[in-house]
Design a protein around this motif. Structure first.
Motif, mmCIF file in Angstrom:
data_model
loop_
_atom_site.group_PDB
_atom_site.id
_atom_site.type_symbol
_atom_site.label_atom_id
_atom_site.label_comp_id
_atom_site.label_asym_id
_atom_site.label_seq_id
_atom_site.Cartn_x
_atom_site.Cartn_y
_atom_site.Cartn_z
ATOM 1 N N ALA A 1 124.845 -100.345 30.360
ATOM 2 C CA ALA A 1 123.830 -101.084 29.607
ATOM 3 C C ALA A 1 122.983 -101.912 30.568
ATOM 4 C CB ALA A 1 124.486 -101.990 28.576
ATOM 5 N N ARG A 2 121.681 -101.890 30.368
ATOM 6 C CA ARG A 2 120.773 -102.607 31.259
ATOM 7 C C ARG A 2 120.535 -104.044 30.824
ATOM 8 N NH1 ARG A 2 116.854 -99.055 34.316
ATOM 9 N NH2 ARG A 2 117.884 -97.018 34.398
ATOM 10 N N THR A 3 120.671 -104.305 29.546
ATOM 11 C CA THR A 3 120.421 -105.654 29.020
ATOM 12 C C THR A 3 121.568 -106.069 28.113
ATOM 13 O OG1 THR A 3 119.271 -104.891 27.030
ATOM 14 C CG2 THR A 3 117.936 -105.182 29.035
ATOM 15 N N ASP A 4 121.611 -107.360 27.789
ATOM 16 C CA ASP A 4 122.618 -107.843 26.847
ATOM 17 C C ASP A 4 122.444 -107.179 25.485
ATOM 18 O OD1 ASP A 4 123.558 -109.473 28.828
ATOM 19 O OD2 ASP A 4 122.863 -111.354 27.935
ATOM 20 N N GLU A 5 121.191 -106.955 25.096
ATOM 21 C CA GLU A 5 120.931 -106.311 23.807
ATOM 22 C C GLU A 5 121.482 -104.892 23.792
ATOM 23 O OE1 GLU A 5 118.708 -107.984 25.588
ATOM 24 O OE2 GLU A 5 118.589 -109.786 24.309
ATOM 25 N N ASP A 6 121.287 -104.173 24.881
ATOM 26 C CA ASP A 6 121.823 -102.807 24.979
ATOM 27 C C ASP A 6 123.347 -102.821 24.889
ATOM 28 O OD1 ASP A 6 119.338 -101.663 25.210
ATOM 29 O OD2 ASP A 6 119.405 -101.505 27.402
ATOM 30 N N LEU A 7 123.959 -103.767 25.604
ATOM 31 C CA LEU A 7 125.424 -103.855 25.582
ATOM 32 C C LEU A 7 125.908 -104.198 24.185
ATOM 33 C CD1 LEU A 7 128.112 -103.743 27.031
ATOM 34 C CD2 LEU A 7 127.789 -106.131 27.713
ATOM 35 N N GLY A 8 125.217 -105.105 23.507
ATOM 36 C CA GLY A 8 125.603 -105.458 22.146
ATOM 37 C C GLY A 8 125.577 -104.261 21.229
ATOM 38 N N ARG A 9 124.528 -103.435 21.338
ATOM 39 C CA ARG A 9 124.439 -102.234 20.500
ATOM 40 C C ARG A 9 125.574 -101.261 20.820
ATOM 41 N NH1 ARG A 9 118.797 -103.157 21.043
ATOM 42 N NH2 ARG A 9 118.717 -101.990 22.997
ATOM 43 N N LEU A 10 125.860 -101.085 22.105
ATOM 44 C CA LEU A 10 126.946 -100.187 22.493
ATOM 45 C C LEU A 10 128.284 -100.667 21.939
ATOM 46 C CD1 LEU A 10 126.209 -99.314 26.241
ATOM 47 C CD2 LEU A 10 126.268 -97.721 24.308
ATOM 48 N N ARG A 11 128.526 -101.952 22.039
ATOM 49 C CA ARG A 11 129.822 -102.480 21.622
ATOM 50 C C ARG A 11 129.976 -102.469 20.102
ATOM 51 N NH1 ARG A 11 132.656 -106.993 25.079
ATOM 52 N NH2 ARG A 11 134.368 -105.790 24.174
ATOM 53 N N ARG A 12 128.874 -102.618 19.378
ATOM 54 C CA ARG A 12 128.935 -102.455 17.928
ATOM 55 C C ARG A 12 129.319 -101.016 17.568
ATOM 56 N NH1 ARG A 12 126.441 -106.270 14.465
ATOM 57 N NH2 ARG A 12 125.645 -108.099 15.577
ATOM 58 N N GLN A 13 128.774 -100.055 18.281
ATOM 59 C CA GLN A 13 129.113 -98.651 18.028
ATOM 60 C C GLN A 13 130.575 -98.385 18.365
ATOM 61 O OE1 GLN A 13 126.276 -96.505 20.416
ATOM 62 N NE2 GLN A 13 124.519 -97.235 19.220
ATOM 63 N N GLU A 14 131.049 -98.956 19.472
ATOM 64 C CA GLU A 14 132.448 -98.786 19.857
ATOM 65 C C GLU A 14 133.379 -99.429 18.831
ATOM 66 O OE1 GLU A 14 131.536 -98.806 24.688
ATOM 67 O OE2 GLU A 14 132.350 -100.589 23.702
ATOM 68 N N PHE A 15 132.990 -100.578 18.332
ATOM 69 C CA PHE A 15 133.757 -101.274 17.293
ATOM 70 C C PHE A 15 133.911 -100.383 16.068
ATOM 71 C CE2 PHE A 15 133.562 -104.170 13.538
ATOM 72 C CZ PHE A 15 134.685 -104.943 13.765
ATOM 73 N N ALA A 16 132.812 -99.776 15.627
ATOM 74 C CA ALA A 16 132.870 -98.892 14.460
ATOM 75 C C ALA A 16 133.761 -97.694 14.717
ATOM 76 C CB ALA A 16 131.457 -98.440 14.088
ATOM 77 N N ALA A 17 133.693 -97.136 15.923
ATOM 78 C CA ALA A 17 134.527 -95.982 16.253
ATOM 79 C C ALA A 17 136.008 -96.361 16.259
ATOM 80 C CB ALA A 17 134.120 -95.410 17.614
ATOM 81 N N ALA A 18 136.328 -97.536 16.788
ATOM 82 C CA ALA A 18 137.722 -97.989 16.817
ATOM 83 C C ALA A 18 138.244 -98.233 15.406
ATOM 84 C CB ALA A 18 137.846 -99.257 17.657
ATOM 85 N N LEU A 19 137.420 -98.824 14.540
ATOM 86 C CA LEU A 19 137.856 -99.071 13.162
ATOM 87 C C LEU A 19 138.134 -97.763 12.441
ATOM 88 C CD1 LEU A 19 135.747 -102.046 11.757
ATOM 89 C CD2 LEU A 19 137.776 -102.059 13.210
ATOM 90 N N SER A 20 137.381 -96.715 12.765
ATOM 91 C CA SER A 20 137.622 -95.407 12.156
ATOM 92 C C SER A 20 139.004 -94.895 12.535
ATOM 93 C CB SER A 20 136.540 -94.423 12.598
ATOM 94 O OG SER A 20 136.764 -93.146 12.033
ATOM 95 N N VAL A 21 139.396 -95.061 13.799
ATOM 96 C CA VAL A 21 140.731 -94.637 14.242
ATOM 97 C C VAL A 21 141.807 -95.467 13.541
ATOM 98 C CG1 VAL A 21 142.295 -94.477 16.225
ATOM 99 C CG2 VAL A 21 139.883 -93.846 16.487
ATOM 100 N N LEU A 22 141.556 -96.750 13.373
ATOM 101 C CA LEU A 22 142.546 -97.653 12.773
ATOM 102 C C LEU A 22 142.614 -97.540 11.251
ATOM 103 C CD1 LEU A 22 141.795 -100.884 14.870
ATOM 104 C CD2 LEU A 22 143.657 -99.244 15.221
ATOM 105 N N GLY A 23 141.651 -96.843 10.657
ATOM 106 C CA GLY A 23 141.641 -96.720 9.207
ATOM 107 C C GLY A 23 141.196 -97.975 8.490
ATOM 108 N N VAL A 24 140.418 -98.817 9.163
ATOM 109 C CA VAL A 24 139.939 -100.064 8.565
ATOM 110 C C VAL A 24 138.796 -99.754 7.600
ATOM 111 C CG1 VAL A 24 138.789 -102.271 9.050
ATOM 112 C CG2 VAL A 24 140.681 -101.495 10.491
ATOM 113 N N ASP A 25 138.851 -100.363 6.427
ATOM 114 C CA ASP A 25 137.868 -100.067 5.380
ATOM 115 C C ASP A 25 136.537 -100.783 5.567
ATOM 116 O OD1 ASP A 25 139.599 -98.492 3.350
ATOM 117 O OD2 ASP A 25 140.814 -100.259 3.791
ATOM 118 N N HIS A 26 136.585 -102.021 6.062
ATOM 119 C CA HIS A 26 135.364 -102.823 6.178
ATOM 120 C C HIS A 26 135.339 -103.495 7.546
ATOM 121 C CE1 HIS A 26 135.029 -102.387 1.813
ATOM 122 N NE2 HIS A 26 136.303 -102.765 1.741
ATOM 123 N N GLY A 27 134.232 -103.370 8.245
ATOM 124 C CA GLY A 27 134.074 -104.032 9.526
ATOM 125 C C GLY A 27 132.733 -104.714 9.618
#
Length: 247
Positions: free
Chosen positions: A45-71
């Motif tokens: 990521a080149r900027t903090d904004e880019d990193l934030g977007r990446l980490r939000r996507q990673e968060f969603a992917a991790a919740l899918s593995v964990l079976g979490v209903d709402h994130g």
């Protein structure tokens, strides 16, 4: 409901327990206060904004593995939770507790967990306060006026890791940690917990650095019952000064 500070906290500290709840057919939610945009590991990521977007996507992917209903990832500044308006943070968490109406709330202990991160301590304080205030009509009455009824969860648990990453022997001896009253043996869920954590690809260098320690402790998750509507089940003590040593 699990309340955390950064994307990846949900997997590293609470992933096995969230999966256990999912396997019981329980509805689960994770509220993360920051998007982790101040992390030193940036995954290209080149900027903090880019990193934030990446980490939000990673968060969603991790919740899918964990079976979490709402994130949900809120927009508080990573690394600077201690400088924010505490009551405002609590109010946002109270609103989410009142809306979701969880039976159990999970969060960090005030020790800051394995790396003693200040954000972990602040989220512990804010989530603990929100747990107690969500059921009281004299706190955030504007939410009640808007139709969000007060609600008190039945139990609050603090994560109790019982160890520190990268601590010297002296630090390990003198730094107080949260004791455990409940231990979850993860069994086969251990590998899925690692899979969930691995979705946070920007943080791969951290996982690689602590992999040996992760492998040693990833099979259990421990908690302290911090509050309960019923009689607490934490191990009873016979006196306030049990275990105290002269220094």
């Amino acid at each position: 409901m699990c309340i955390t500070a950064h994307p990846d906290d949900e997997s590293g500290a609470f992933g096995g327990t969230l999966m256990m709840a999912h396997e019981r057919g329980l509805e689960t939610a994770v509220v993360c206060l920051t998007e982790g945009s101040a992390g030193s590991h940036r995954g290209g990521a080149r900027t903090d904004e880019d990193l934030g977007r990446l980490r939000r996507q990673e968060f969603a992917a991790a919740l899918s593995v964990l079976g979490v209903d709402h994130g949900e990832v809120l927009n508080y500044p990573d690394g600077r939770l201690a400088q924010q308006n505490f009551s405002e943070i609590v109010g946002r968490l109270v609103e989410r507790i009142r809306r979701f109406r969880p039976q159990v709330v999970l969060t960090f202990g005030a020790d800051g967990s394995v790396n003693r991160h200040p954000d972990h301590t602040i989220v512990s304080c804010a989530a603990t306060t929100a747990f107690h205030w969500a059921g009281r009509e004299n706190f955030f009455p504007e939410q009640i006026a808007a139709g969000i009824a007060p609600f008190t969860p039945q139990k609050l648990y603090h994560s109790a890791t019982g160890f520190l990453f990268n601590a010297t022997a002296e630090e390990a001896r003198r730094i107080p940690l949260v004791p455990a009253s409940l231990v979850h043996e993860l069994g086969q869920l251990r590998s899925r917990k690692f899979e969930a954590f691995s979705q946070h690809k920007t943080q791969a260098p951290i996982l690689e650095r602590v992999r040996a320690e992760f492998d040693r402790v990833a099979g259990v998750e421990s908690f302290l019952l911090a509050a309960s509507r019923a009689m607490p089940s934490s191990p009873p003590e016979t006196g306030m000064f049990d275990g105290i040593e002269e220094e």
